[in-house]
Design a protein around this motif. Structure first.
Motif, mmCIF file in Angstrom:
data_model
loop_
_atom_site.group_PDB
_atom_site.id
_atom_site.type_symbol
_atom_site.label_atom_id
_atom_site.label_comp_id
_atom_site.label_asym_id
_atom_site.label_seq_id
_atom_site.Cartn_x
_atom_site.Cartn_y
_atom_site.Cartn_z
ATOM 1 N N ALA A 169 0.825 -1.211 0.000
ATOM 2 C CA ALA A 169 0.000 0.000 0.000
ATOM 3 C C ALA A 169 0.860 1.261 0.000
ATOM 4 C CB ALA A 169 -0.935 -0.005 1.213
ATOM 5 N N THR A 170 2.020 1.210 0.659
ATOM 6 C CA THR A 170 2.928 2.360 0.664
ATOM 7 C C THR A 170 3.486 2.604 -0.728
ATOM 8 O OG1 THR A 170 3.559 1.832 2.949
ATOM 9 C CG2 THR A 170 4.951 3.376 1.773
ATOM 10 N N MET A 171 3.727 1.536 -1.468
ATOM 11 C CA MET A 171 4.215 1.682 -2.844
ATOM 12 C C MET A 171 3.125 2.208 -3.776
ATOM 13 S SD MET A 171 6.743 -1.560 -3.644
ATOM 14 C CE MET A 171 5.770 -2.853 -2.875
ATOM 15 N N LEU A 172 1.905 1.689 -3.643
ATOM 16 C CA LEU A 172 0.834 2.011 -4.588
ATOM 17 C C LEU A 172 0.055 3.271 -4.196
ATOM 18 C CD1 LEU A 172 -0.529 -1.589 -5.280
ATOM 19 C CD2 LEU A 172 1.124 -0.256 -6.600
ATOM 20 N N ARG A 173 0.010 3.594 -2.891
ATOM 21 C CA ARG A 173 -0.570 4.842 -2.379
ATOM 22 C C ARG A 173 -2.049 5.001 -2.683
ATOM 23 N NH1 ARG A 173 3.494 9.695 -3.225
ATOM 24 N NH2 ARG A 173 2.332 9.939 -5.159
ATOM 25 N N SER A 174 -2.743 3.909 -2.897
ATOM 26 C CA SER A 174 -4.178 3.956 -3.182
ATOM 27 C C SER A 174 -4.840 2.727 -2.573
ATOM 28 C CB SER A 174 -4.427 3.975 -4.691
ATOM 29 O OG SER A 174 -5.769 3.637 -4.982
ATOM 30 N N PRO A 175 -5.869 2.908 -1.730
ATOM 31 C CA PRO A 175 -6.528 1.734 -1.142
ATOM 32 C C PRO A 175 -7.196 0.845 -2.174
ATOM 33 C CG PRO A 175 -7.730 3.758 -0.593
ATOM 34 C CD PRO A 175 -6.432 4.167 -1.201
ATOM 35 N N MET A 176 -7.841 1.428 -3.167
ATOM 36 C CA MET A 176 -8.542 0.642 -4.176
ATOM 37 C C MET A 176 -7.556 -0.137 -5.049
ATOM 38 S SD MET A 176 -11.649 0.997 -3.504
ATOM 39 C CE MET A 176 -12.311 0.147 -4.931
ATOM 40 N N LEU A 177 -6.483 0.516 -5.454
ATOM 41 C CA LEU A 177 -5.483 -0.147 -6.286
ATOM 42 C C LEU A 177 -4.782 -1.255 -5.493
ATOM 43 C CD1 LEU A 177 -3.937 -0.357 -8.930
ATOM 44 C CD2 LEU A 177 -2.386 1.444 -8.104
ATOM 45 N N SER A 178 -4.454 -0.970 -4.239
ATOM 46 C CA SER A 178 -3.771 -1.960 -3.400
ATOM 47 C C SER A 178 -4.634 -3.194 -3.193
ATOM 48 C CB SER A 178 -3.410 -1.343 -2.043
ATOM 49 O OG SER A 178 -2.552 -0.238 -2.194
ATOM 50 N N LEU A 179 -5.889 -2.987 -2.829
ATOM 51 C CA LEU A 179 -6.800 -4.109 -2.623
ATOM 52 C C LEU A 179 -7.092 -4.822 -3.937
ATOM 53 C CD1 LEU A 179 -9.327 -2.547 -0.074
ATOM 54 C CD2 LEU A 179 -7.543 -4.248 0.385
ATOM 55 N N GLY A 180 -7.144 -4.062 -5.023
ATOM 56 C CA GLY A 180 -7.402 -4.643 -6.340
ATOM 57 C C GLY A 180 -6.288 -5.552 -6.805
ATOM 58 N N ILE A 181 -5.090 -5.362 -6.274
ATOM 59 C CA ILE A 181 -3.961 -6.225 -6.620
ATOM 60 C C ILE A 181 -3.785 -7.344 -5.587
ATOM 61 C CG2 ILE A 181 -1.428 -6.306 -6.767
ATOM 62 C CD1 ILE A 181 -1.529 -3.584 -8.128
ATOM 63 N N LEU A 182 -3.863 -6.996 -4.317
ATOM 64 C CA LEU A 182 -3.607 -7.974 -3.255
ATOM 65 C C LEU A 182 -4.676 -9.067 -3.170
ATOM 66 C CD1 LEU A 182 -2.322 -5.593 -0.443
ATOM 67 C CD2 LEU A 182 -1.001 -7.382 -1.597
ATOM 68 N N MET A 183 -5.933 -8.695 -3.310
ATOM 69 C CA MET A 183 -7.005 -9.691 -3.193
ATOM 70 C C MET A 183 -6.904 -10.769 -4.278
ATOM 71 S SD MET A 183 -8.654 -9.126 -0.501
ATOM 72 C CE MET A 183 -9.175 -7.883 0.672
ATOM 73 N N PRO A 184 -6.815 -10.400 -5.549
ATOM 74 C CA PRO A 184 -6.658 -11.446 -6.573
ATOM 75 C C PRO A 184 -5.350 -12.216 -6.417
ATOM 76 C CG PRO A 184 -7.346 -9.367 -7.560
ATOM 77 C CD PRO A 184 -6.949 -9.065 -6.149
ATOM 78 N N PHE A 185 -4.305 -11.539 -5.951
ATOM 79 C CA PHE A 185 -3.009 -12.202 -5.799
ATOM 80 C C PHE A 185 -3.092 -13.334 -4.784
ATOM 81 C CE2 PHE A 185 1.072 -12.603 -3.532
ATOM 82 C CZ PHE A 185 1.897 -12.967 -4.578
ATOM 83 N N PHE A 186 -3.667 -13.049 -3.608
ATOM 84 C CA PHE A 186 -3.721 -14.052 -2.542
ATOM 85 C C PHE A 186 -4.831 -15.079 -2.739
ATOM 86 C CE2 PHE A 186 -1.267 -10.888 0.010
ATOM 87 C CZ PHE A 186 -0.214 -11.726 0.346
ATOM 88 N N PHE A 187 -5.948 -14.660 -3.311
ATOM 89 C CA PHE A 187 -7.096 -15.562 -3.352
ATOM 90 C C PHE A 187 -7.338 -16.198 -4.721
ATOM 91 C CE2 PHE A 187 -7.802 -12.911 0.318
ATOM 92 C CZ PHE A 187 -8.176 -13.846 1.270
ATOM 93 N N LEU A 188 -6.570 -15.838 -5.706
ATOM 94 C CA LEU A 188 -6.739 -16.433 -7.035
ATOM 95 C C LEU A 188 -5.399 -16.869 -7.618
ATOM 96 C CD1 LEU A 188 -8.719 -17.135 -9.309
ATOM 97 C CD2 LEU A 188 -8.346 -14.835 -10.236
ATOM 98 N N ILE A 189 -4.546 -15.906 -7.872
ATOM 99 C CA ILE A 189 -3.282 -16.181 -8.553
ATOM 100 C C ILE A 189 -2.409 -17.147 -7.756
ATOM 101 C CG2 ILE A 189 -1.134 -15.167 -9.420
ATOM 102 C CD1 ILE A 189 -2.743 -12.602 -9.964
ATOM 103 N N SER A 190 -2.261 -16.880 -6.462
ATOM 104 C CA SER A 190 -1.414 -17.729 -5.629
ATOM 105 C C SER A 190 -1.926 -19.170 -5.581
ATOM 106 C CB SER A 190 -1.325 -17.160 -4.210
ATOM 107 O OG SER A 190 -0.540 -17.983 -3.382
ATOM 108 N N ASN A 191 -3.237 -19.327 -5.438
ATOM 109 C CA ASN A 191 -3.820 -20.673 -5.387
ATOM 110 C C ASN A 191 -3.645 -21.422 -6.702
ATOM 111 O OD1 ASN A 191 -4.720 -20.667 -2.711
ATOM 112 N ND2 ASN A 191 -6.579 -19.549 -3.256
ATOM 113 N N ILE A 192 -3.809 -20.697 -7.807
ATOM 114 C CA ILE A 192 -3.644 -21.334 -9.114
ATOM 115 C C ILE A 192 -2.201 -21.777 -9.316
ATOM 116 C CG2 ILE A 192 -3.660 -20.927 -11.598
ATOM 117 C CD1 ILE A 192 -6.077 -19.098 -11.170
#
Length: 256
Positions: A169-192
């Protein structure tokens, strides 16, 4: 401004924002409740399991089943702690009051990490004891080999998830952008990546895949992971440090 004053200021910010309090509360409730539910279902199904499944049954890991969703709330907490100031514009005021950006970031991360650590440990121990109560005769004791390590590791795992999210979040500086990347990363991409044979070797070195190894007491059949519980947590720590370093570099070089 002295570091201790900055830390006090960050503590005031965090506890005065309702969303951060609610997300931590949600992490506790979801992790414990889901863990109890899965543990109760596992107790009912135990006698119908195959001999191999009974032999590799991991009661400790079962009680942590809720962490899959509980970490979602920890991700949100980590993002909000940092990115809320950018979305509200308060970051300019904060940096005007604390021009030493390293001190500012360290204080914010330190306070939030301490809070996440307390919540993580309380949640992990509660999930374990309540989960074992649901498992009844199939449960484990805290003194059994590897169990205390897994329970302590559960608290560390939840904390590291939150801190990693703070760095991103410190790198991206946006809550929507941060969550938009982290959520798919942990709950979709990582599992796949972790479950597809062609990418499994890569997936097992992702932060959540590696870090969650600390939660296991019984090694699953056919598990060829090239690291142990603490090695997996160490890999996760490297990811967290990289995210924090990236956040510091962005904060240092870019205007608010």
């Amino acid at each position: 401004m002295a570091a201790i004053q900055v830390i006090r200021s960050e503590w005031t910010k965090i506890r005065s924002v309702a969303s951060t309090v609610w997300t931590l509360s949600l992490a506790v409730v979801v992790t414990i409740a889901l863990g109890m539910l899965i543990s109760a279902l596992s107790r009912n199904d135990f006698d119908s399991m195959s001999t191999r499944d009974q032999f590799t049954f991991d009661p400790t890991f079962i009680s942590f089943a809720g962490m899959a969703l509980g970490q979602l709330a920890m991700i949100v907490f980590g993002v909000l702690v940092v990115a809320n100031e950018y979305s509200s514009g308060m970051i300019r005021t904060s940096l005007a009051a604390v021009p030493q950006r390293g001190t500012f970031l360290f204080s914010k991360i330190a306070v939030a990490t301490g809070l996440a650590l307390v919540v993580g440990f309380a949640t992990s121990f509660a999930a374990f004891f309540l989960g074992q109560a649901m498992l009844g005769p199939h449960g484990a004791a805290l003194g059994d080999p590897g169990v205390l390590r897994a329970v302590i590791g559960g608290g560390l795992y939840m904390t590291l998830i939150a801190v990693f999210s703070m760095g991103v979040a410190t790198m991206l500086r946006s809550p929507m952008l941060s969550l938009g990347i982290l959520m798919p990363f942990f709950f979709l991409i990582s599992n796949i990546l972790g479950n597809v044979s062609a990418t499994k070797r890569v997936g097992q070195f992702l932060p959540d895949q590696a870090g969650s190894k600390i939660l296991q007491v019984v090694t699953p059949v056919g598990d060829d992971t090239p690291y142990g519980p603490w090695g997996g947590l160490g890999i996760m720590v490297v990811w967290v440090l990289a995210a924090l370093l990236g956040g510091y570099v962005v904060l240092k070089r870019r205007d608010a």
